[in-house]
Design an enzyme around this catalytic site. Structure first.
Site, PDB file in Angstrom:
ATOM      1  CB  SER A 177      -0.935   0.005   1.215  1.00 60.72           C
ATOM      2  OG  SER A 177      -0.190  -0.159   2.417  1.00 60.72           O
ATOM      3  CG  ASP A 227      -4.484   5.015   7.379  1.00 62.48           C
ATOM      4  OD1 ASP A 227      -3.574   5.847   7.600  1.00 62.48           O
ATOM      5  OD2 ASP A 227      -4.380   4.105   6.550  1.00 62.48           O
ATOM      6  CG  HIS A 243      -1.420   3.569   4.608  1.00 62.09           C
ATOM      7  ND1 HIS A 243      -2.592   3.033   5.091  1.00 62.09           N
ATOM      8  CD2 HIS A 243      -0.751   2.551   4.024  1.00 62.09           C
ATOM      9  CE1 HIS A 243      -2.631   1.744   4.807  1.00 62.09           C
ATOM     10  NE2 HIS A 243      -1.531   1.422   4.164  1.00 62.09           N
TER      11      HIS A 243
END
Length: 342
Positions: A80, A245, A248
Site C-alpha cells: 500500500s 488512518d 499510511h
C-alpha cells in the site's frame, strides 16, 4: 548494536538463500504479548480503506520533442505504501512523485506503471513481476519496490520474505531492469501503537530491512532504507506525515520518502553524478555487506550498492547531495513539500 544486527541479518539472508523458513526472532512469551498488543492496536489504527488514486500515465511530456528519445518506463511494485494508500490525488503518490522527478533529471518523458497492491506481502511480488513484464516489447527501464511491512505484521518468516524479494529482484534484473528497493519501514513509528509493541515492531522492522538489503544486493539491485528516515520525522510530526488512518503516510510523508529514493533511482540509470569514493566525514564507506545493511537500517535515506569486491558494499547518503543545476525544479518541488533540501 550494529554488529549484532548485522549478525542477525546475515543469518536471515543465509536461511533465505538456502530455502529455509527462518526461525522466529521472538520467543513464545514475547510473541504472545506482541499478538495481544497487535489486537489492541487494530482497534485504533486503520479504517481508511479508500482505493489509492490511479497515477499511471506520462510525466514530463514537455520533453517529448526536446531530445527525440523515447520515454523511460518506471515500474512501481509492492504494498500500500508503494501504491499511495492514504492520499487522494494521483500527483501525491510516490510513483507520481518519482516519475516527475526522474523526468526532470533525465530531461525526457517518463511513463509510470504501478502494479503495487494494498495489503500485499512479499509472496505477491511474483504476480506483480509477471504483470510488469507482461509486455514482451517493452520492459521497464527501472523498477522501485516497497515491501515488508505486511510481512512483519502477518508474521511471515523473515527468511521467506527475503527469499521472495530476492527472487523478484533477480527476475527483473534478468529482464534488463534496474531495481531500487525501499526496505521495510519502521513500524515502531505508528502513533497509536504503544509499548512493548512499539519496541518489538521497530526491532523486527529493522532486522527485516537489513536482511532485505543483503538479499537485494546479491540479486543485483540497490536499496534505500526508509525506516529511520520516517522514524524521527514521523514521530516529531505525526499530524503532518501520517494520513487519516494514522498508519499510511500523508502527502508530505510520501514526498519525504520519495525525496530519499529519487537520487538512487537516478543513479541506477546513470543520471546522477557518480563519485564512488566514499566520504568518511559523511559516514560513507565500503563495508562488508552485512554491516552496511545493518547501518543502513538504522539511518533512513541511506543507499547500499553492490561493488565489484564480492561481499563488500558501498554505503552512501545520496539524499543530502546537491542535484545538478538543471534539476532545480525538482529541488523546489521537494523542498516545498518537506522543508528540506535534497
Amino acid at each position: 548494536m550494529s554488529v549484532r544486527r548485522a549478525r542477525v541479518a546475515r543469518r536471515i539472508a543465509a536461511a533465505a538463500a538456502y530455502g529455509g523458513g527462518g526461525a522466529g526472532l521472538l520467543g513464545g512469551a514475547a510473541l504472545g504479548l506482541l499478538l495481544t498488543e497487535v489486537a489492541l492496536a487494530k482497534r485504533v489504527v486503520g479504517g481508511h480503506q479508500d482505493t489509492p488514486p490511479h497515477a499511471d500515465g506520462r510525466y514530463g511530456s514537455g520533453f517529448v520533442h526536446r531530445l527525440g528519445r523515447p520515454p523511460l518506463l518506471l515500474g512501481v511494485l509492492g504494498d500500500s505504501t508503494a501504491a499511495g494508500q492514504g492520499v487522494h490525488r494521483p500527483r501525491q503518490t510516490p510513483g507520481a512523485l518519482l516519475a516527475s522527478g526522474l523526468a526532470a533529471v533525465a530531461e525526457r518523458p517518463v511513463d509510470l506503471r504501478t502494479v503495487a497492491l494494498s495489503g500485499a506481502q512479499s509472496f505477491d511480488l511474483e504476480r506483480q513481476v509477471t504483470q510488469i513484464l507482461s509486455d514482451p516489447d517493452r520492459n521497464p527501464d527501472v523498477c522501485v519496490i516497497m515491501i515488508g511491512a505486511n510481512d512483519v505484521t502477518h508474521r511471515m518468516p523473515a527468511a521467506r520474505s527475503v527469499r521472495l524479494l530476492s527472487e523478484a529482484v533477480r527476475r527483473l534484473r534478468d529482464a534488463g531492469c534496474e531495481v531500487v528497493v525501499g526496505t521495510c519501514p519502521d513500524l515502531g513509528t505508528i502513533e497509536p501503537v504503544y509499548q512493548p509493541l512499539r519496541w518489538l515492531a521497530r526491532r523486527l522492522s529493522r532486522q527485516l530491512a537489513a536482511a532485505q538489503t543483503i538479499g537485494v544486493l546479491e540479486a543485483g539491485g540497490r536499496t534505500v532504507s526508509l525506516g529511520d528516515l520516517l522514524g524521527p520525522e514521523f514521530a516529531a510530526n505525526p499530524r503532518e506525515l501520517f494520513g487519516p488512518d494514522n498508519y499510511h503516510p500523508s502527502a508530505e510523508g510520501y514526498a519525504t520518502a520519495a525525496m530519499a529514493v529519487l537520487p538512487t533511482l537516478c543513479a541506477a540509470l546513470g543520471l546522477w553524478p557518480e563519485d564512488e569514493r566514499p566520504d568518511a566525514a559523511r559516514r560513507e564507506g565500503i563495508l562488508p555487506v552485512a554491516r552496511a545493511a545493518a547501518e543502513a537500517a538504522a539511518e533512513g535515506g541511506t543507499e547500499v550498492t553492490p561493488t565489484a569486491r564480492g561481499r563488500w558494499a558501498l554505503l552512501k547518503h545520496r539524499k543530502r547531495r546537491r542535484l545538478p543545476a538543471h534539476t532545480e525544479a525538482v529541488v523546489n518541488h521537494f523542498r516545498a513539500r518537506t522543508g528540506r533540501s535534497l
